[in-house]
Design an enzyme around this catalytic site. Sequence first.
Site, PDB file in Angstrom:
ATOM      1  N   THR A  58       0.843  -1.191   0.000  1.00 11.61           N
ATOM      2  CA  THR A  58       0.000   0.000   0.000  1.00 11.61           C
ATOM      3  C   THR A  58       0.878   1.240   0.000  1.00 11.61           C
ATOM      4  OG1 THR A  58      -0.068   0.044   2.419  1.00 11.61           O
ATOM      5  CG2 THR A  58      -1.904  -1.042   1.320  1.00 11.61           C
ATOM      6  N   ILE A  59       0.379   2.308  -0.602  1.00 20.20           N
ATOM      7  CA  ILE A  59       0.977   3.611  -0.363  1.00 20.20           C
ATOM      8  C   ILE A  59       0.362   4.078   0.945  1.00 20.20           C
ATOM      9  CG2 ILE A  59      -0.704   4.663  -1.991  1.00 20.20           C
ATOM     10  CD1 ILE A  59       1.277   6.982  -2.369  1.00 20.20           C
ATOM     11  N   SER A  60       1.207   4.417   1.913  1.00 21.05           N
ATOM     12  CA  SER A  60       0.709   4.800   3.237  1.00 21.05           C
ATOM     13  C   SER A  60      -0.129   6.065   3.151  1.00 21.05           C
ATOM     14  CB  SER A  60       1.885   5.040   4.197  1.00 21.05           C
ATOM     15  OG  SER A  60       2.646   3.874   4.340  1.00 21.05           O
ATOM     16  N   HIS A  65       2.989   9.692   6.105  1.00 16.60           N
ATOM     17  CA  HIS A  65       4.169  10.209   5.410  1.00 16.60           C
ATOM     18  C   HIS A  65       4.624  11.515   6.053  1.00 16.60           C
ATOM     19  CE1 HIS A  65       2.888   7.781   1.641  1.00 16.60           C
ATOM     20  NE2 HIS A  65       3.908   7.191   2.216  1.00 16.60           N
ATOM     21  N   SER A  89       5.533   2.713  -3.597  1.00 13.75           N
ATOM     22  CA  SER A  89       5.170   3.646  -4.672  1.00 13.75           C
ATOM     23  C   SER A  89       6.282   4.644  -4.980  1.00 13.75           C
ATOM     24  CB  SER A  89       3.924   4.435  -4.257  1.00 13.75           C
ATOM     25  OG  SER A  89       4.241   5.294  -3.160  1.00 13.75           O
ATOM     26  N   ASP A 110      13.177  -1.876  -2.078  1.00 14.80           N
ATOM     27  CA  ASP A 110      11.980  -2.720  -1.983  1.00 14.80           C
ATOM     28  C   ASP A 110      12.372  -4.124  -2.440  1.00 14.80           C
ATOM     29  OD1 ASP A 110       8.797  -1.755  -1.631  1.00 14.80           O
ATOM     30  OD2 ASP A 110       9.128  -3.788  -2.400  1.00 14.80           O
ATOM     31  N   ASP A 144      16.585  -7.089   0.264  1.00 18.22           N
ATOM     32  CA  ASP A 144      15.884  -7.357   1.524  1.00 18.22           C
ATOM     33  C   ASP A 144      16.232  -6.238   2.511  1.00 18.22           C
ATOM     34  OD1 ASP A 144      14.815  -8.190   3.885  1.00 18.22           O
ATOM     35  OD2 ASP A 144      15.711 -10.196   3.851  1.00 18.22           O
ATOM     36  N   GLY A 145      15.256  -5.379   2.746  1.00 22.57           N
ATOM     37  CA  GLY A 145      15.482  -4.197   3.580  1.00 22.57           C
ATOM     38  C   GLY A 145      15.772  -4.518   5.037  1.00 22.57           C
TER      39      GLY A 145
END
Length: 223
Positions: A58-60, A65, A89, A110, A144-145
């Site tokens: 999802t875009i938060s 933000h 996004s 990502d 992998d963040g």
Amino acid sequence: MAWRSSGATNEVLVANLAQNGMINSDRVKEAMLKVDRAHFAPRSPYQDSPQSIGHAATISAPHMHANACCSLLDYLEPGSRVLDIGSGSGYLTAVLAHLVSPGGTVIGVDHIQPLVDLSTANFKKSPEGTNMLDNGTVKFIKADGRKGWAEGAPYDAIHVGAAAKEHHEELTTQLKAPGRLFVPVEEDGDQYIFVVDKAADGKVEKKRLYGVRYVPLCDAPKG
Ligand code: SAH
């Protein structure tokens, strides 16, 4: 409260967020005015709510933000280095990039390649975004963040846009001293925003702020 901030245009959304106390800094307000959320949210871009962008991401919501930028603001100066984990996004990556320009760098990470491609394509919808990709202000990387991005470290600020199961100490290691990490972490079956500060002497302090609902910082989907 958050929903009250929705507007018909980017300008009205940002003005409402400021009026409702969700943005408490003119610098954050200016940066959010420079990024048209319509380039990043597939529908209802000026609604103050999260939106699906596919791939279980999802875009938060805009107020989240705004809050993340306000929390990290002391570490977002022209020239700062920033890591945006779970960049999705690319919207927040763009706002952060304006906050550290000129001279700063934001690396968006990502673990889903189509989302890395989506954020890149979203940036290319505007001349400023295209320029930021071309001049290296912004880079998007598939990784992998949970391990951060050691190649670009150390960072003045690290933002994590997905809820971690635990405190990944490598992220704190990749912070400058001083530096700040903003990360949602699961605790007691719920998720909370944590702000982790690394002081100039290297001392680390974790503060649990408020409850949230983010998608998980998890293993990449198979295949
Ligand atoms: N800040 C983004 C949030 C996107 S949702 C935005 O507002 O658009 C969270 C993102 O975290 C998703 O894009 C998901 O693919 C990513 N993610 C989840 N686990 C991850 C991991 N281990 N490493 C990197 N990215 C991850």
